[in-house]
Design an enzyme around this catalytic site. Structure first.
Site, PDB file in Angstrom:
ATOM      1  N   HIS A  20       0.842  -1.208   0.000  1.00 54.75           N
ATOM      2  CA  HIS A  20       0.000   0.000   0.000  1.00 54.75           C
ATOM      3  C   HIS A  20       0.877   1.259   0.000  1.00 54.75           C
ATOM      4  CE1 HIS A  20      -3.026  -2.644   2.418  1.00 54.75           C
ATOM      5  NE2 HIS A  20      -3.468  -2.575   1.175  1.00 54.75           N
ATOM      6  N   LYS A  44     -16.614  -7.775   7.383  1.00 53.06           N
ATOM      7  CA  LYS A  44     -15.347  -8.391   7.754  1.00 53.06           C
ATOM      8  C   LYS A  44     -15.129  -8.321   9.256  1.00 53.06           C
ATOM      9  CE  LYS A  44     -13.002  -7.415   3.403  1.00 53.06           C
ATOM     10  NZ  LYS A  44     -11.959  -6.595   2.791  1.00 53.06           N
ATOM     11  N   ARG A  93      -2.205  -6.148  -8.295  1.00 50.66           N
ATOM     12  CA  ARG A  93      -1.092  -7.032  -7.943  1.00 50.66           C
ATOM     13  C   ARG A  93      -0.835  -8.080  -9.004  1.00 50.66           C
ATOM     14  NH1 ARG A  93      -3.522  -7.613  -2.074  1.00 50.66           N
ATOM     15  NH2 ARG A  93      -5.316  -7.232  -3.391  1.00 50.66           N
ATOM     16  N   SER A 131      -3.091  -7.779   2.942  1.00 52.12           N
ATOM     17  CA  SER A 131      -3.292  -7.661   4.394  1.00 52.12           C
ATOM     18  C   SER A 131      -3.728  -9.012   4.965  1.00 52.12           C
ATOM     19  CB  SER A 131      -4.361  -6.612   4.701  1.00 52.12           C
ATOM     20  OG  SER A 131      -3.946  -5.355   4.249  1.00 52.12           O
TER      21      SER A 131
END
Ligand code: ADP
Length: 164
Positions: A20, A44, A93, A131
């Protein structure tokens, strides 16, 4: 202040990691202001509260004068209108990120024609980092130095200690 290129970098950032931070750094010469926007997401089970995440990111980005950190809930395009931003920054990514990101970009444009999404490639060193993976490795006792800032690792240690 019309004409300012204000970009929003949205995400969960639970927690912020070097992938990040690499994107945030790459944004600095491209935009007049970058707002890192932490999403409130009820679904979450987070490690850090949204306020804790905002605080950590603010510490990690304090050297950038045109970077601010906020939280938001609801539609990203509505939040962007509120802050006068027209650019969404997302990190890509791998090809696996592409399909979802492409759908989101087109939906956001459909919701608000003014909004453009910019995809940025991370430094190869962090291209596998998420993460979720960082948390998984951390709770199994793996070494995350060089992938997650030391200050964030300290806060993760404190969370682990709290959990007993
Ligand atoms: P994650 O939980 O997957 O790390 P977030 O939901 O917090 O990610 O992601 C926020 C934004 O940061 C997304 O655009 C995501 O693609 C991007 N991002 C996440 N990890 C990386 C990385 N290692 N390199 C570059 N961009 C990343």
């Amino acid at each position: 202040m019309t004409g300012r290129r204000i970009a929003v970098y949205p995400g969960s950032f639970d927690p912020i990691h070097n992938g990040h931070l690499d994107i945030i750094e790459r944004c600095q010469p491209l935009f007049d202001q970058v707002i890192v926007a932490v999403l409130f997401n009820d679904e979450k089970q987070p490690l850090f509260t949204v306020d804790e995440r905002v605080e950590l990111i603010a510490e990690m980005t304090s050297s950038y004068s045109e970077c601010r950190v906020e939280s938001f809930s609801g539609l990203l395009v509505d939040y962007m209108d509120e802050v006068g931003a027209s650019i969404i920054v997302r990190g890509l990514r791998a090809v696996t990120d592409f399909e979802y990101e492409f759908q989101m970009a087109l939906m956001n444009r459909r919701l608000n024609r003014r909004i453009e999404t910019v995809f940025m490639a991370p430094c190869e060193e962090y291209s596998y980092l998420s993460s979720r993976l960082a948390k998984e490795v951390f709770f199994l006792g793996g070494d995350l130095r060089g992938l997650v800032p030391a200050r964030v690792l300290e806060s993760m240690d404190a969370k682990r200690a709290d959990r007993g």
